[in-house]
Motif scaffolding. Sequence first.
Motif, PDB file in Angstrom:
ATOM      1  N   ARG A   1       5.789  -3.868   2.976  1.00 14.26           N
ATOM      2  CA  ARG A   1       6.356  -3.377   1.725  1.00 14.26           C
ATOM      3  C   ARG A   1       5.696  -2.073   1.248  1.00 14.26           C
ATOM      4  NH1 ARG A   1       9.161  -7.425  -1.208  1.00 14.26           N
ATOM      5  NH2 ARG A   1       9.866  -9.003   0.287  1.00 14.26           N
ATOM      6  N   ALA A   2       4.766  -1.536   2.018  1.00 14.23           N
ATOM      7  CA  ALA A   2       4.090  -0.294   1.625  1.00 14.23           C
ATOM      8  C   ALA A   2       5.112   0.839   1.485  1.00 14.23           C
ATOM      9  CB  ALA A   2       3.039   0.071   2.662  1.00 14.23           C
ATOM     10  N   GLN A   3       4.819   1.772   0.586  1.00 15.34           N
ATOM     11  CA  GLN A   3       5.733   2.885   0.321  1.00 15.34           C
ATOM     12  C   GLN A   3       4.968   4.194   0.173  1.00 15.34           C
ATOM     13  OE1 GLN A   3       9.201   3.083  -0.078  1.00 15.34           O
ATOM     14  NE2 GLN A   3       9.252   1.011   0.773  1.00 15.34           N
ATOM     15  N   ASN A   4       5.581   5.253   0.637  1.00 13.66           N
ATOM     16  CA  ASN A   4       4.975   6.583   0.507  1.00 13.66           C
ATOM     17  C   ASN A   4       4.667   6.920  -0.952  1.00 13.66           C
ATOM     18  OD1 ASN A   4       5.608   6.668   3.213  1.00 13.66           O
ATOM     19  ND2 ASN A   4       6.635   8.641   3.138  1.00 13.66           N
ATOM     20  N   GLY A   5       3.499   7.506  -1.162  1.00 13.68           N
ATOM     21  CA  GLY A   5       3.150   8.054  -2.466  1.00 13.68           C
ATOM     22  C   GLY A   5       2.774   7.062  -3.539  1.00 13.68           C
ATOM     23  N   ARG A   6       2.651   5.787  -3.191  1.00 12.72           N
ATOM     24  CA  ARG A   6       2.390   4.792  -4.237  1.00 12.72           C
ATOM     25  C   ARG A   6       0.894   4.558  -4.443  1.00 12.72           C
ATOM     26  NH1 ARG A   6       7.469   5.994  -3.123  1.00 12.72           N
ATOM     27  NH2 ARG A   6       8.933   4.938  -4.503  1.00 12.72           N
TER      28      ARG A   6
ATOM     29  N   THR B   1       3.938   7.972  11.602  1.00 13.62           N
ATOM     30  CA  THR B   1       3.968   6.511  11.731  1.00 13.62           C
ATOM     31  C   THR B   1       2.852   5.892  10.901  1.00 13.62           C
ATOM     32  OG1 THR B   1       4.709   6.797  14.024  1.00 13.62           O
ATOM     33  CG2 THR B   1       4.011   4.591  13.377  1.00 13.62           C
ATOM     34  N   GLY B   2       3.194   4.917  10.074  1.00 14.81           N
ATOM     35  CA  GLY B   2       2.183   4.167   9.339  1.00 14.81           C
ATOM     36  C   GLY B   2       1.588   3.082  10.220  1.00 14.81           C
ATOM     37  N   TRP B   3       0.316   2.735  10.001  1.00 12.58           N
ATOM     38  CA  TRP B   3      -0.312   1.735  10.877  1.00 12.58           C
ATOM     39  C   TRP B   3       0.302   0.352  10.727  1.00 12.58           C
ATOM     40  CZ3 TRP B   3      -2.344  -2.544   8.701  1.00 12.58           C
ATOM     41  CH2 TRP B   3      -2.958  -2.482   7.451  1.00 12.58           C
ATOM     42  N   GLY B   4       1.034   0.127   9.652  1.00 12.77           N
ATOM     43  CA  GLY B   4       1.690  -1.169   9.477  1.00 12.77           C
ATOM     44  C   GLY B   4       2.798  -1.419  10.478  1.00 12.77           C
ATOM     45  N   VAL B   5       3.315  -0.349  11.088  1.00 14.16           N
ATOM     46  CA  VAL B   5       4.410  -0.503  12.054  1.00 14.16           C
ATOM     47  C   VAL B   5       3.924  -1.158  13.353  1.00 14.16           C
ATOM     48  CG1 VAL B   5       6.164   0.707  13.395  1.00 14.16           C
ATOM     49  CG2 VAL B   5       5.703   1.400  11.034  1.00 14.16           C
TER      50      VAL B   5
ATOM     51  N   THR C   1      -3.653  13.550   7.023  1.00 10.46           N
ATOM     52  CA  THR C   1      -3.622  12.267   6.309  1.00 10.46           C
ATOM     53  C   THR C   1      -2.773  11.244   7.047  1.00 10.46           C
ATOM     54  OG1 THR C   1      -3.940  13.307   4.150  1.00 10.46           O
ATOM     55  CG2 THR C   1      -2.939  11.116   4.160  1.00 10.46           C
ATOM     56  N   HIS C   2      -1.640  11.680   7.580  1.00  7.87           N
ATOM     57  CA  HIS C   2      -0.684  10.756   8.195  1.00  7.87           C
ATOM     58  C   HIS C   2      -0.792  10.771   9.719  1.00  7.87           C
ATOM     59  CE1 HIS C   2       1.090  11.762   4.213  1.00  7.87           C
ATOM     60  NE2 HIS C   2       1.115  10.440   4.172  1.00  7.87           N
TER      61      HIS C   2
ATOM     62  N   GLY D   1       0.797  -1.213   0.000  1.00  5.97           N
ATOM     63  CA  GLY D   1       0.000   0.000   0.000  1.00  5.97           C
ATOM     64  C   GLY D   1       0.831   1.265   0.000  1.00  5.97           C
ATOM     65  N   ASP D   2       0.282   2.313   0.612  1.00  5.52           N
ATOM     66  CA  ASP D   2       0.859   3.657   0.540  1.00  5.52           C
ATOM     67  C   ASP D   2       1.397   4.129   1.886  1.00  5.52           C
ATOM     68  OD1 ASP D   2      -1.422   4.631   2.038  1.00  5.52           O
ATOM     69  OD2 ASP D   2      -2.575   4.564   0.173  1.00  5.52           O
ATOM     70  N   SER D   3       1.590   5.445   2.007  1.00 12.16           N
ATOM     71  CA  SER D   3       2.242   6.021   3.183  1.00 12.16           C
ATOM     72  C   SER D   3       1.459   5.854   4.477  1.00 12.16           C
ATOM     73  CB  SER D   3       2.486   7.518   2.948  1.00 12.16           C
ATOM     74  OG  SER D   3       1.258   8.186   2.708  1.00 12.16           O
ATOM     75  N   THR D   4       0.150   5.649   4.393  1.00 11.51           N
ATOM     76  CA  THR D   4      -0.644   5.556   5.618  1.00 11.51           C
ATOM     77  C   THR D   4      -0.358   4.288   6.408  1.00 11.51           C
ATOM     78  OG1 THR D   4      -2.522   4.601   4.405  1.00 11.51           O
ATOM     79  CG2 THR D   4      -2.497   7.007   4.723  1.00 11.51           C
ATOM     80  N   LEU D   5       0.300   3.313   5.772  1.00 13.85           N
ATOM     81  CA  LEU D   5       0.695   2.105   6.507  1.00 13.85           C
ATOM     82  C   LEU D   5       2.186   1.805   6.428  1.00 13.85           C
ATOM     83  CD1 LEU D   5      -0.268  -1.120   4.548  1.00 13.85           C
ATOM     84  CD2 LEU D   5      -1.037   1.061   3.738  1.00 13.85           C
ATOM     85  N   ALA D   6       2.932   2.621   5.696  1.00 11.73           N
ATOM     86  CA  ALA D   6       4.348   2.348   5.456  1.00 11.73           C
ATOM     87  C   ALA D   6       5.232   2.644   6.664  1.00 11.73           C
ATOM     88  CB  ALA D   6       4.838   3.174   4.267  1.00 11.73           C
ATOM     89  N   GLN D   7       6.408   2.008   6.684  1.00 15.16           N
ATOM     90  CA  GLN D   7       7.457   2.375   7.633  1.00 15.16           C
ATOM     91  C   GLN D   7       8.048   3.720   7.205  1.00 15.16           C
ATOM     92  OE1 GLN D   7      10.101  -0.865   9.035  1.00 15.16           O
ATOM     93  NE2 GLN D   7       9.147  -2.083   7.432  1.00 15.16           N
ATOM     94  N   LYS D   8       8.568   4.484   8.169  1.00 14.91           N
ATOM     95  CA  LYS D   8       9.047   5.829   7.874  1.00 14.91           C
ATOM     96  C   LYS D   8      10.537   5.972   8.155  1.00 14.91           C
ATOM     97  CE  LYS D   8       4.755   6.860   7.210  1.00 14.91           C
ATOM     98  NZ  LYS D   8       4.186   7.194   5.898  1.00 14.91           N
ATOM     99  N   ALA D   9      11.148   6.910   7.455  1.00 11.36           N
ATOM    100  CA  ALA D   9      12.532   7.275   7.749  1.00 11.36           C
ATOM    101  C   ALA D   9      12.584   8.013   9.080  1.00 11.36           C
ATOM    102  CB  ALA D   9      13.086   8.158   6.637  1.00 11.36           C
ATOM    103  N   LYS D  10      13.745   8.008   9.731  1.00 11.12           N
ATOM    104  CA  LYS D  10      13.887   8.640  11.044  1.00 11.12           C
ATOM    105  C   LYS D  10      13.535  10.127  11.022  1.00 11.12           C
ATOM    106  CE  LYS D  10      17.329   5.493  12.992  1.00 11.12           C
ATOM    107  NZ  LYS D  10      18.710   5.349  13.535  1.00 11.12           N
TER     108      LYS D  10
END
Length: 249
Positions: free
Chosen positions: A68-73, A49-53, A218-219, A34-43
Amino acid sequence: MRKVSVNRPVLLLLVLLLTSFSTAQKKIKIYLVGDSTLAQKAKYKYPETGWGVPFTWFFNQNAEVDNRAQNGRSTQSFINEGRWTAILDSLKADDYVLIQFGHNDEVPTKKSATTPAQFQENLKRYVNETRAKKANPILITPVARRKFDTHGKVVDTHKEYAQLVRNVAHEMQVPLIDLSEKSMLLLQEFGEEKSKLLFLHLKEGQNPNYPEGVKDDTHFNELGARYMAELVAKELKEIKSPLVNYITN
């Protein structure tokens, strides 16, 4: 006929060993797509924080969550960049793929945008190719943005694309987690002001990563991500997914 005596402690140990073998869980992977709403984030993005974390914390040692979710995808850009192929290459029978897109598909001004028809076809591709690997797809409607009308009612910003996910799930008989609906109910429960506590809202000078402050509806921050992850875990129980057997108490 001579009786064979068996030491009771030894017999008990054998029974326990046989029981443990018969009830042992198969080790599986749970891929988050998916997208940024569940992705891991850079420091440097913290506390975004994405809900996938926090979602990874809910499972026992036999279920590995691979986010495997990524921002902006979008459904399309995730495929175009080879990210979906990389998952398929490692996907095994009985694994799970949780798929949540929509935020970037539905904005026509973004390069990643897809038409409703493209969005549905892409979702069907994810489902079909997951099933071809004898793995298990689960579709998730896009998590809600924080937006309220003048009467204090949550606005459904994903109305069209969330419904497209529901349509595909119904047509293809795919388990569905309606995170859009559940997260909207949660935001309504919090209310317009208190719901800011779940999102990336920081005042100027409050965090070194955002020296000028930020108002992002959004985030999520850590708290919001935890709430959304809990909604997904609860919905797994509601849809009676076998994944609940891997969720710790």
